[in-house]
Design an enzyme around this catalytic site. Structure first.
Site, PDB file in Angstrom:
ATOM      1  N   SER A  35     -17.814  24.688  -9.366  1.00  0.00           N
ATOM      2  CA  SER A  35     -17.890  23.415 -10.249  1.00  0.00           C
ATOM      3  C   SER A  35     -17.413  22.227  -9.444  1.00  0.00           C
ATOM      4  CB  SER A  35     -17.204  23.506 -11.629  1.00  0.00           C
ATOM      5  OG  SER A  35     -16.847  22.615 -12.266  1.00  0.00           O
ATOM      6  N   ASP A  36     -17.989  21.130  -9.696  1.00  0.00           N
ATOM      7  CA  ASP A  36     -17.581  19.878  -9.157  1.00  0.00           C
ATOM      8  C   ASP A  36     -16.449  19.575  -9.842  1.00  0.00           C
ATOM      9  OD1 ASP A  36     -19.301  18.975  -7.162  1.00  0.00           O
ATOM     10  OD2 ASP A  36     -20.479  17.768  -8.522  1.00  0.00           O
ATOM     11  N   LYS A  37     -15.615  18.597  -8.939  1.00  0.00           N
ATOM     12  CA  LYS A  37     -14.473  18.059  -9.848  1.00  0.00           C
ATOM     13  C   LYS A  37     -14.644  16.871 -10.450  1.00  0.00           C
ATOM     14  CE  LYS A  37     -11.229  15.697  -7.875  1.00  0.00           C
ATOM     15  NZ  LYS A  37     -11.219  14.416  -8.595  1.00  0.00           N
ATOM     16  N   LYS A  42     -20.909  23.237   0.013  1.00  0.00           N
ATOM     17  CA  LYS A  42     -20.903  23.872  -1.271  1.00  0.00           C
ATOM     18  C   LYS A  42     -21.695  24.736  -1.326  1.00  0.00           C
ATOM     19  CE  LYS A  42     -20.810  21.567  -4.941  1.00  0.00           C
ATOM     20  NZ  LYS A  42     -21.002  20.731  -6.318  1.00  0.00           N
TER      21      LYS A  42
END
Length: 1036
Positions: free
Chosen positions: A480-482, A719
């Site tokens: 997941s992105d932050k 990523k």
């Protein structure tokens, strides 16, 4: 999923530990440190524990050979060389010590500068005016001590320490692990432009400034839908029907064939083409200097080295380096971040972004496929995998095709040998072939997925690829992105504001910070927006600005000179990086400096950003520290609970962010995600030439990626590489993102999820697009997807695999060989040599079944607590048991019916009398039809009895309607000979109709008991690991 446990359980499952052959830390370390690192490995006698022994990346060369061997052996044992699976804690310790081998050679590799990728991390982060200077300052203080300690060791220059840290992060090593001297960038800026002839030569060398696009014609896509195993079988049946001039049956099969193809073709086109979306988002023109004058040219004709003009409102036509001055650039199309970023001389701005303020000349650095945009597009184009569901269906189809063709050929040869005419033999063989084809498998499966997709869309998740629902059900890791996903994507001022002058408060510090900006104009950047958005503007009305010094990347602060219109007093204020502001203070303010440094460290360790504010009374006075403004992008209110829920369902959430390590660690700590956060320096890069991922990603980097709770300071391609590493280990991986830089990971992940507000490119690459903020929608999607998986699994168990298909296929195969109606015919009737059923009856059974099966999308289903995974052997066995029981009961009924005219036959004993042959055909049709429907209600409950899970009302109604239609057809079927087979309704012999129904119900209970018993023994002996669950077994 991270769970509490013992150290023994704290293992990374199914992994090969990377070999460690040398130490890769380019600084001196005490021998005692090494001893502590290998402590507990077996009482090593180390004679030099009081000396500082330097070692380089090549090994412990300064030690005697004997001591080197002892230490190397100890380190090997400590790092997994012995073959023991390393714990998560051990891997994290190895990462901290630099002991993880990155590539199997034991050497560190240099990351080449690729189009100012080093700038990308900073530019994609927050507060671009300061970069991460406050956090780097905190790290430097932790490493070198406070100001008194640094002065004692002649290391008091904080700016120099920060620069050394940056240089150390970009250190280069040769093939032997030795440190290389840094090299200059070497980029050549163009200030005069090209002539047309020069540009033409370069255009031939580098090609057009556009993305390559491989277009598959629509007609080709449509024709491809007829080439799978199931369509091929239907084509064979159609050809045979045409050959024997059976036009009605041929027409039915053609309708089914084109219906399936049309639905699949529609689904393929609906998701869209990610590469085309990237190409369409490019702007077509650019202002370029050619032949000494500025002109608007086709942007596809730009070449590396061209001089272009970047002005407010214009699109950046290629990756360009700023020649001079500064511009503000909106990078939302690349990163999803809404705030513009300031670019200065030498910075690289990327194609696809837009200038929002300023005007500069720039030199084109990369064009076409070499741009940041182009690299992303090439990664998107390389994904050609099919979904898990497609693989499962393909396996079933291949098994059925091989089985069907084999049995059909055996029957066809047997019939020909038995002196049956060729046309009649073909007619009977096609019955067997049609019986084996699960005609509407794709229609029913896609309908089930589509209905689930509609349910997800109501909760804010738009499904772009239907099969992604099945992938979501099996997802066990989510990268997941932050920013904007785990957090609010809003820098918020924190309550705690340390002050260093008497009487100052957060309110007054904010006033001084605002005076160091143009407060009467719209905010220029994120810091101005934060400051001016928080200050009480009424407190600024008594000030007028005399002078203003804007932010300069060399000085890293802004300064304002103001006058109080009431008192006439003049003062200066400044805000900027803490170490820069501290440098303005006099030597007598040593206590203030120590206090500020302590606060910067304290906040830095919590991932909180700091902005220093100082004031000078008069125009030539001394600078005094006013205070530190603290700010943070806080987690979403629901994120922590969402992660807990995801872990509950066996999904391990890993943070993958370009933000600073300290910020990532604090965010992970706040959200209880774990503390094993690594930086991108431990990850590989794509091959600079081929853009291919490194070989053996899973073997080399798998331990690290599994042990990590997250990664920080990531390059755009990291990523994607993390996703690929985890997928190579066999995990089903999901990824979230919002920018062009996220598109490759979204495309290659098993489930690519574009978050709310994502760019068009990210949306086009994603499988699921969120329209609500945060991750909570994903958890709902996981639960819904697992319910849908349960329904599809039940359907495949029943229809696609063998329960309905196999019982018909084997039934007719055995009936041809074992039962010859002519041998049982009474004196007053002429019965055929072989028993067959008309194709029309088989089509009715199939269509009624599949029509009912559509309602299974609304059936009650329970989401599995762990990620779903196809267990094909177990599914085949269950389906075979269900199918064989039905087949056996059908064969037994056929024998009862054929012997009904015999005195010792069951029907005579029951007083039902002999049954006409046309009614035998219809009775078998009724039995097969009823048995098929009842099998569905048994298959849907898995290892439980059919009465233990109540069916949904709509499914029950669908079954009742289908059974009613089948029963009425059996009663009122007209006396006829479709396909030359005698058929007759049972209205003149309702006792047979009642007997068949009762017979089916009895065998239904037997069939269901056999199913439950099969599951019992499969779980008891863990057949094909059926008892295993798919989840992370990494324990904190």
């Amino acid at each position: 999923m991270s769970t509490k446990g013992t150290e023994q359980d704290d293992t990374v499952p199914s992994m090969h530990a990377p070999e460690t052959s040398r130490l890769a830390k380019p600084r001196a370390k005490a021998f005692s440190d090494i001893s502590a690192m290998v402590a507990g490995t077996g009482g090593i006698d180390v004679p030099y524990n009081s000396r500082m022994l330097p070692y380089d990346a090549g090994g412990l060369d300064a030690l005697p050979e004997k001591d080197q061997e002892v230490i190397r052996d100890a380190i090997m044992n400590a790092t997994g060389k012995s073959g023991r699976k390393k714990t998560k804690s051990e891997i994290a310790a190895m990462m901290a010590q630099g002991l993880m081998d990155q590539g199997g050679t034991g050497t560190r590799t240099q990351r080449k500068r690729q189009g100012s990728n080093a700038d990308i991390i900073t530019k994609f982060g927050y507060a671009p005016q300061l970069g991460y200077d406050d956090l780097k300052m905190a790290e430097a203080i932790i490493r070198h001590g406070n100001i008194r300690e640094r002065e004692a060791s002649n290391a008091s220059n904080m700016e120099k320490l920060i620069q050394e840290k940056e240089e150390d992060e970009e250190v280069q090593y040769d093939e032997h692990g030795n440190k290389r001297e840094s090299v200059e960038d070497g980029f050549v800026y163009n200030h005069v432009g090209f002539t047309d002839d020069e540009a033409k030569v370069l255009l031939e060398k580098y090609g057009k400034n556009q993305l390559p696009e491989k277009i598959v014609p629509k007609w080709r896509l449509f024709l491809d839908q007829f080439r799978a195993p199931m369509p091929i079988m239907i084509w064979i049946a159609i050809i045979i029907e045409a050959a024997i001039t059976n036009w009605i049956d041929m027409g039915i099969l053609l309708v089914i064939q084109f219906t399936n193809a049309s639905i699949s073709f529609y689904e393929l086109n609906k998701a869209g083409d990610a590469v085309a979306a990237l190409k369409n988002s490019l702007k077509p023109t650019a202002t370029c200097k050619r032949n000494g004058k500025w002109e608007v040219v086709d942007a596809t004709l730009l070449v590396p080295g061209d001089l272009v003009l970047l002005a407010s409102g214009s699109a950046i036509p290629a990756d360009c380096r700023v020649n001079n001055s500064e511009i503000d650039v909106d990078q939302a199309a690349l990163t999803g971040e809404s705030l513009p970023v300031t670019f200065y001389k030498g910075d690289s701005c990327k194609m696809g972004s837009t200038v929002v303020r300023g005007e500069v000349e720039a030199t084109v650095e990369f064009t076409g496929v070499d741009t940041f945009f182009g690299k992303t597009a090439s990664l998107l184009a390389s994904s050609g995998e099919i979904s898990h569901l497609q693989k499962v269906l393909m396996k079933f189809m291949i098994v059925l095709v091989v089985l069907s063709v084999t049995l059909c050929l055996i029957v066809f040869i047997y019939l020909l040998v038995g002196d049956l005419p060729l046309q009649e033999a073909l007619s009977h063989t096609v019955v067997l072939l049609v019986a084996s084809i699960p005609l509407a498998i794709e229609i029913v499966t896609n309908t089930t997925l589509a209905i689930g997709s509609k349910a997800l869309s109501k909760e804010g998740a738009i499904v772009a690829r239907l099969s992604a629902i099945e992938d979501l059900a099996g997802m066990c890791i989510l990268c997941s992105d932050k920013t904007g996903t785990l957090t609010l994507n809003q820098m918020m001022l924190q309550e705690e504001t340390p002050t260093y002058s008497p009487g100052e408060t957060q309110e007054t510090v904010l006033v001084y910070a605002a005076l160091a900006a143009k407060w009467k104009e719209p905010p220029r950047d994120a810091l101005d927006r934060l400051t001016l958005g928080s200050v009480n503007m009424d407190l600024l009305v008594d000030y007028e600005q005399l002078d203003f010094v804007p932010f300069d990347p060399r000085f890293k602060r802004t300064e304002g000179t103001v006058r109080n219109t009431k008192t006439g007093a003049e003062l200066k204020t400044t805000k900027g990086a803490p170490h820069i502001i501290l440098g303005l203070l006099s030597a007598s303010d040593s206590e203030v400096k120590e206090a500020v440094e302590a606060a910067v460290v304290k906040f830095g360790e919590m991932g909180i950003r700091t902005l220093a504010v100082a004031k000078m009374e008069g125009l030539n006075g001394q600078w005094k520290m006013m205070g530190l403004l603290t700010f943070l992008d806080p987690p979403r209110p629901d994120t922590k609970q969402t992660i807990i829920d995801a872990n509950k369902y066996g999904v391990n959430v890993k943070m993958v962010t370009g933000d600073h390590l300290l910020i990532a660690k604090q965010t992970a700590k706040t959200l209880a995600m774990g503390d094993k956060i690594f930086t991108s320096e431990n990850l590989p890069m794509l091959d600079p030439e081929t853009k291919q991922k490194p070989p053996d990603l899973g073997k080399t980097y798998g331990n690290m990626c599994l042990a990590a709770d997250g990664f920080a300071q990531m390059f755009p391609e990291h990523k994607y590489l993390v996703v690929e590493t985890l997928r190579e280990l066999g995990y089903s991986v999901g990824a979230t993102g919002d920018g062009v830089n996220d598109a490759p990971a979204l495309k290659h992940a098993d489930v690519g999820i574009a978050v709310k507000g994502a760019t068009d490119a990210a949306n086009a690459a994603a499988d699921i697009i969120l329209t609500e903020d945060g991750l909570s929608t994903i958890v709902f999607g996981i639960i819904t997807a697992r319910e849908i998986f349960s329904r599809i699994s039940n359907f495949i168990t029943y229809r696609a695999s063998i329960s309905a298909t196999l019982q018909l296929l084997i039934f007719f195969f055995i009936a041809v060989f074992a039962f010859h109606p002519k041998d049982y015919q009474p004196e007053n009737e002429e019965w055929p040599e072989y028993f067959f059923m008309p194709v029309l009856m088989l089509m009715l059974i199939t269509l009624l079944n599949d029509g009912t099966l559509i309602t299974i999308a609304y059936d009650y289903a329970e989401a599995s607590i762990n990620p779903n995974k196809w267990n094909i052997p177990a599914l085949f066995i269950t389906s075979t048991v269900l199918g064989m029981v039905s087949c056996l009961s059908s064969l037994l009924l056929l024998w009862f019916l054929l012997t009904s005219h015999e005195p010792n036959g069951l029907f005579n004993k029951l007083g039902l009398g002999g049954v006409f042959y046309g009614q035998i055909t219809t009775a078998v049709y009724l039995k097969v039809s009823v048995s098929d429907f009842l099998t569905l209600f048994s298959a849907r409950t898995g290892p439980k009895f059919f009465w233990q899970i109540r069916p949904a009302t709509i499914l029950l109604m669908g079954g009742v309607i289908a059974l009613t239609i089948s029963s009425l057809l059996a009663i009122f079927w007209p006396t006829s000979e479709p396909d030359g087979i005698l058929t007759e309704g049972l209205k003149t012999n309702m006792a047979v109709w009642g007997f068949v129904w009762l017979y089916c119900l009895v065998w239904w209970f037997i069939q269901d008991a056999a199913k439950v018993l099969t599951y019992h023994y499969m779980y008891k002996y863990n057949f094909n690991n059926i008892s295993a669950v798919v989840k992370m077994k990494v324990i904190e």
